[in-house]
Design a protein around this motif. Structure first.
Motif, short mmCIF file in Angstrom:
data_model
loop_
_atom_site.label_atom_id
_atom_site.label_comp_id
_atom_site.label_asym_id
_atom_site.label_seq_id
_atom_site.Cartn_x
_atom_site.Cartn_y
_atom_site.Cartn_z
N GLY A 29 0.81 -1.21 0.00
CA GLY A 29 0.00 0.00 0.00
C GLY A 29 0.84 1.26 0.00
O GLY A 29 0.54 2.23 -0.72
N MET A 30 1.92 1.26 0.78
CA MET A 30 2.77 2.45 0.85
C MET A 30 3.57 2.67 -0.43
O MET A 30 3.99 3.79 -0.72
N LEU A 31 3.79 1.61 -1.20
CA LEU A 31 4.62 1.71 -2.40
C LEU A 31 3.82 1.99 -3.67
O LEU A 31 4.41 2.09 -4.75
N LEU A 32 2.51 2.10 -3.57
CA LEU A 32 1.69 2.29 -4.76
C LEU A 32 2.17 3.47 -5.62
O LEU A 32 2.31 3.36 -6.83
N HIS A 33 2.41 4.62 -4.98
CA HIS A 33 2.79 5.81 -5.73
C HIS A 33 4.30 5.88 -5.94
O HIS A 33 4.77 6.67 -6.77
N VAL A 34 5.04 5.08 -5.21
CA VAL A 34 6.50 5.13 -5.30
C VAL A 34 7.00 4.26 -6.44
O VAL A 34 7.91 4.64 -7.19
N MET A 35 6.40 3.09 -6.60
CA MET A 35 6.94 2.09 -7.51
C MET A 35 6.16 1.97 -8.82
O MET A 35 6.75 1.74 -9.87
N ALA A 36 4.85 2.11 -8.77
CA ALA A 36 4.05 1.96 -9.98
C ALA A 36 4.12 3.21 -10.84
O ALA A 36 4.05 4.33 -10.33
N ARG A 37 4.23 3.04 -12.15
CA ARG A 37 4.35 4.17 -13.06
C ARG A 37 3.06 4.50 -13.79
O ARG A 37 2.97 5.53 -14.46
N ASN A 38 2.09 3.63 -13.70
CA ASN A 38 0.80 3.90 -14.34
C ASN A 38 -0.28 3.13 -13.59
O ASN A 38 0.00 2.37 -12.67
N ASP A 39 -1.52 3.35 -14.01
CA ASP A 39 -2.64 2.75 -13.29
C ASP A 39 -2.65 1.23 -13.42
O ASP A 39 -3.04 0.53 -12.48
N ALA A 40 -2.19 0.71 -14.55
CA ALA A 40 -2.16 -0.74 -14.74
C ALA A 40 -1.21 -1.39 -13.74
O ALA A 40 -1.50 -2.46 -13.19
N GLU A 41 -0.08 -0.75 -13.49
CA GLU A 41 0.88 -1.30 -12.53
C GLU A 41 0.36 -1.18 -11.10
O GLU A 41 0.58 -2.08 -10.28
N ARG A 42 -0.33 -0.08 -10.80
CA ARG A 42 -0.92 0.05 -9.46
C ARG A 42 -1.98 -1.03 -9.23
O ARG A 42 -2.08 -1.61 -8.15
N GLN A 43 -2.77 -1.29 -10.26
CA GLN A 43 -3.79 -2.33 -10.14
C GLN A 43 -3.14 -3.70 -9.97
O GLN A 43 -3.62 -4.54 -9.19
N ALA A 44 -2.04 -3.95 -10.68
CA ALA A 44 -1.34 -5.22 -10.53
C ALA A 44 -0.79 -5.39 -9.12
O ALA A 44 -0.87 -6.48 -8.53
N MET A 45 -0.27 -4.31 -8.54
CA MET A 45 0.23 -4.38 -7.17
C MET A 45 -0.89 -4.70 -6.20
O MET A 45 -0.74 -5.52 -5.29
#
Length: 327
Positions: A29-45
């Motif tokens: 949860g804390m890494l959502l904005h740090v590591m993901a570069r787009n919405d697809a990657e955030r959803q995958a996380m």
């Protein structure tokens, strides 16, 4: 071993399960904005924890319920004295849970962005405050002769407790990054492994300082061994992730978190909440425990249902064991 000791160990095991399992949830949860570069990657996380995050919270509910039933005096003093931080943790967990469930309810970038912020905050606050709370439990708080907390909220924000909060925060971030590296494929997995090495170095330093400081609050040879084992396991986890062995890295990271929690409970024993006003006012296994009859009934119930819960949750992890891609 007496029933009071059995339930002290049982509660320690429940907290180990909670920190090991919910710890990587907080990290993701804390890494959502740090590591993901787009919405697809955030959803995958989020998909990596989607089938398990709410089940992981059961360990917290069970730990709280077991404390209430087995050690009511401990529960009463703890939840009254730590009312503000525990309330903040509860509110953060509510926000995180709602955000995870509602994030995909509308096809709107703005909608998802705000819920992502809620997930990040809802993960950050507990990751920090659980460390603060447990550090204060080990260090001791201002309890009077009636076992009532007579300190202030500011007293809980002492240097040792704040170091404990930063330690759990950094450990959970690294634990979550290792989990993402294990559960995803492609670029996001490689990025997670790289981030785990960076945050892991900071977490290792903080853990060494915190566990060394912890020994001054009642440690012995056994707790020193546990602290060393926790640190060595965590360093080995970083070595494994550097070699691309994500499975071993996650296992060793989980061992490090679990052993660190065991070390805290070992330092605490035979107290459950020391008093810094007068050692005679401390809550111990004996003066905080419920009646032997209550503990006996609880033991029989736990012997039946706890294995079922563990088996069910293990089955859940097995079913959803496959890697996830951003596609």
């Amino acid at each position: 071993m007496e029933l009071t000791e059995i339930w002290f160990v049982a509660i320690a095991v429940l907290w180990v399960g909670y920190f090991v399992l919910e710890g990587f949830d907080f990290g993701v949860g804390m890494l959502l904005h740090v590591m993901a570069r787009n919405d697809a990657e955030r959803q995958a996380m989020l998909d990596t924890i989607g089938p398990v995050w709410d089940g992981n919270e059961v360990w917290l509910i069970t730990a709280g319920g077991a404390t209430f039933a087995a050690f009511p005096e401990w529960y009463a003093s703890l939840f009254s004295g730590f009312y503000v931080p525990l309330l903040l943790i509860l509110l953060a967990l509510i926000v995180r849970g709602v955000a995870i469930e509602y994030r995909g309810k509308r096809d709107s970038v703005t909608w998802r962005r705000w819920w992502d912020v809620g997930i990040a905050i809802g993960s950050f606050v507990p990751a920090l405050l659980w460390g603060v709370a447990f550090a204060n439990i080990v260090r001791g708080v201002k309890l009077d002769s009636h076992h009532d907390y007579v300190g202030t909220f500011g007293d809980l924000l002492n240097p040792y407790a704040l170091l404990g909060g930063l330690t759990t925060l950094s450990l959970f971030v690294t634990h979550g990054a290792v989990f993402v590296a294990l559960k995803t494929s492609g670029e996001i997995s490689r990025r997670a492994a790289t981030l785990a090495l960076k945050t892991g170095g900071v977490a290792a330093v903080l853990a060494v300082i915190f566990l060394a400081w912890t020994q001054f609050h009642g440690g012995g040879v056994g707790t020193v061994v546990l602290a060393a084992l926790a640190v060595l396991s965590f360093v080995a986890a970083l070595g494994a992730i550097a070699r691309g062995r994500q499975g071993w890295a996650f296992l060793l990271s989980a061992v490090a978190v679990g052993v660190a929690v065991i070390c805290l409970f070992a330092v605490l024993y035979p107290n459950v909440l020391p008093s810094t006003v007068n050692p005679a006012y401390s809550l111990t296994l004996q003066n905080a425990a419920a009646t032997p009859k209550t503990l006996g009934i609880m033991t029989r119930i736990a012997a039946i249902f706890l294995p079922l819960v563990v088996l069910y949750q293990s089955w859940t992890y097995w079913v959803f064991r496959h890697r996830i891609s951003a596609g």
